[in-house]
Enzyme design. Structure first.
Site, PDB file in Angstrom:
ATOM      1  N   HIS A   1       0.830  -1.204   0.000  1.00 35.69           N
ATOM      2  CA  HIS A   1       0.000   0.000   0.000  1.00 35.69           C
ATOM      3  C   HIS A   1       0.873   1.265   0.000  1.00 35.69           C
ATOM      4  O   HIS A   1       0.675   2.170  -0.821  1.00 35.69           O
ATOM      5  CB  HIS A   1      -0.903  -0.012   1.230  1.00 35.69           C
ATOM      6  CG  HIS A   1      -1.771   1.200   1.379  1.00 35.69           C
ATOM      7  ND1 HIS A   1      -3.088   1.226   0.992  1.00 35.69           N
ATOM      8  CD2 HIS A   1      -1.507   2.443   1.875  1.00 35.69           C
ATOM      9  CE1 HIS A   1      -3.602   2.429   1.228  1.00 35.69           C
ATOM     10  NE2 HIS A   1      -2.656   3.180   1.776  1.00 35.69           N
ATOM     11  N   GLU A   2       1.837   1.302   0.898  1.00 35.36           N
ATOM     12  CA  GLU A   2       2.689   2.485   1.010  1.00 35.36           C
ATOM     13  C   GLU A   2       3.588   2.660  -0.208  1.00 35.36           C
ATOM     14  O   GLU A   2       3.915   3.783  -0.591  1.00 35.36           O
ATOM     15  CB  GLU A   2       3.542   2.404   2.285  1.00 35.36           C
ATOM     16  CG  GLU A   2       2.749   2.425   3.582  1.00 35.36           C
ATOM     17  CD  GLU A   2       1.937   3.693   3.754  1.00 35.36           C
ATOM     18  OE1 GLU A   2       2.293   4.733   3.151  1.00 35.36           O
ATOM     19  OE2 GLU A   2       0.930   3.654   4.488  1.00 35.36           O
TER      20      GLU A   2
ATOM     21  N   HIS B   1       1.875   4.856  -2.747  1.00 29.39           N
ATOM     22  CA  HIS B   1       2.039   6.287  -2.459  1.00 29.39           C
ATOM     23  C   HIS B   1       3.450   6.743  -2.824  1.00 29.39           C
ATOM     24  O   HIS B   1       3.647   7.807  -3.425  1.00 29.39           O
ATOM     25  CB  HIS B   1       1.798   6.555  -0.973  1.00 29.39           C
ATOM     26  CG  HIS B   1       0.385   6.330  -0.532  1.00 29.39           C
ATOM     27  ND1 HIS B   1      -0.695   6.852  -1.204  1.00 29.39           N
ATOM     28  CD2 HIS B   1      -0.120   5.667   0.538  1.00 29.39           C
ATOM     29  CE1 HIS B   1      -1.809   6.507  -0.576  1.00 29.39           C
ATOM     30  NE2 HIS B   1      -1.486   5.782   0.471  1.00 29.39           N
TER      31      HIS B   1
END
Length: 422
Positions: free
Chosen positions: A22-23, A26
């Protein structure tokens, strides 16, 4: 290794993979949008290892193996704080421009200049002032200078031009969406891998079935693949018609009824009588759909599993909104419990849980609550419509309200999970 340790390790792996993936979404799109990623951390808490890459990002490994985070310049609570009077040491290049500010007491550079800071500006003017041998001095700071924070983590300073809020609106929007997007991609990839490990996807459109090991038909001496033609006179053409025929034949039965089954096996047609077995309130004969094993079938099977999981989660979300209950939510404690159960049931169950939780977290993060990615995306859309950003104070208040809601919700869910264990 005990079941408890295996369950705990499974929990760490599942949770860690989901959060790091997920990170990374980003991280990747922030860099593509011109936003400086000051730190990409695996784990939480005190730093174990760090390295500044050529891209200016500090890659760190931290002591608590619970996920990770991305620290973007000017995003969230990212800031550089140096109190007046703080002793620092400054490393400079040949032109006398500061390239590193050391806030720790460790001697990193023996040629560094000691200073007691009186003021600094690392965003616009790029300078630092302070007392050097009793006199106030001001030095220019390089745009790509780094700062060693008090915990020993070295990160780049964050001039305004590389901060989150100065990226294009579309750059910020895709950066915020990229985390959930990566969760969806992870889920799809894991479901496809799971289909390949299973050997294929169930074929519900055929009347061919696979005899289950230790099932009723297996105990009657049958194995492998059978073609079911009829059950108690009801024609069987696919899995749904078999299910309907079983329900009709066993409806209101207090004891297992005897069934007449017409089958084709090895080119031979047979009529047999069997007695079904009751499992979880339903009568079964011990068969399962045959598998479609083609490459395209497997790929589309992974897509279908992803869509099905997303549909299940969205339906649960609608039910939660219609009738809110903490019992419908689960936090880290609940994830640990189901991770332990999955670990006991084998790799396939672990992979299914990983994929299901990944898409769950992706969808949850798109809920338009300010503290979540969905809230940030909503603010991006509002800004695009207004053609100007919200006031910084307004956005801060909205975000803080979302953070408070999420903290209260997380504490409540975790406490409820713990209570359900006893």
């Amino acid at each position: 290794m005990s079941a408890g340790i295996i369950g705990f390790l499974t929990f760490l792996i599942i949770f860690g993979v989901i959060v790091v993936v997920h990170e990374f979404g980003h991280f990747y799109f922030a860099k593509k949008s011109g936003i400086l990623v000051r730190e990409f951390a695996i784990g939480m808490g005190p730093k174990l290892f760090s390295h500044i890459g050529k891209d200016g990002t500090a890659y760190t490994v931290r002591i608590l193996p619970l996920g990770g985070y991305v620290r973007m310049a000017g995003w969230g609570e990212d800031s550089t704080e140096i109190k007046t009077g703080t002793p620092v040491t400054l490393s400079m290049n040949a032109d006398g421009i500061v390239t590193r500010i050391n806030l720790t007491k460790k001697q990193i550079d023996p040629t560094a200049l000691p200073m007691n800071v009186t003021s600094f500006d690392f965003e616009e003017k790029l300078e630092i002032s302070g007392l050097v041998i009793g006199e106030n001095q001001t030095y220019k700071v390089d745009h790509d200078a780094s700062i060693i924070e008090e915990d020993g983590t070295e990160v780049r300073i964050a001039p305004l031009d590389v901060q989150y809020q100065n990226a294009t609106i579309w750059g910020r929007l895709i950066t915020n969406f990229a985390g959930p997007m990566n969760n969806f991609i992870l889920s799809l990839v894991v479901f496809i891998v799971l289909v390949f490990l299973q050997g294929g996807v169930p074929n519900y459109d055929s009347n061919q079935v696979q005899v289950s090991q230790d099932g009723v038909l297996a105990q009657a001496g049958y194995s492998g693949t059978l073609e079911l033609e009829s059950l108690n006179g009801q024609k069987i053409t696919n899995w749904e018609s078999l299910t309907q025929a079983m329900q009709l034949a066993t409806k209101d039965a207090e004891i297992a009824p005897e069934l007449k089954l017409t089958i084709q096996t090895q080119g031979e047609k047979k009529e047999i009588q069997i007695t079904p077995k009751k499992v979880d309130g339903n009568y079964v004969i011990g068969v399962q759909p045959v598998l479609k094993t083609g490459l395209v079938d497997k790929l589309f099977g992974g897509v279908a599993m992803t869509v099905s999981a997303a549909g299940t989660i969205l339906q649960a979300l609608r039910d939660l909104i219609a009738s809110f209950s903490l019992d419908k939510l689960g936090g880290p404690v609940a994830i640990f419990r189901v991770s332990s159960q999955a670990a006991q049931n084998g790799l396939n169950n672990v992979l299914y849980l990983l994929a299901f939780l990944s898409i769950n977290i992706g969808i949850f993060n798109l809920i338009p609550i300010p503290a979540l990615d969905g809230g940030k995306i909503l603010l991006n859309i509002v800004e695009a419509i207004r053609r100007k950003p919200l006031k910084q104070e307004t956005e801060t208040y909205i975000t803080m309200a979302g953070v408070i809601i999420m903290v209260i919700l997380m504490i409540s869910v975790t406490w409820n999970d713990i209570m359900r264990l006893f």
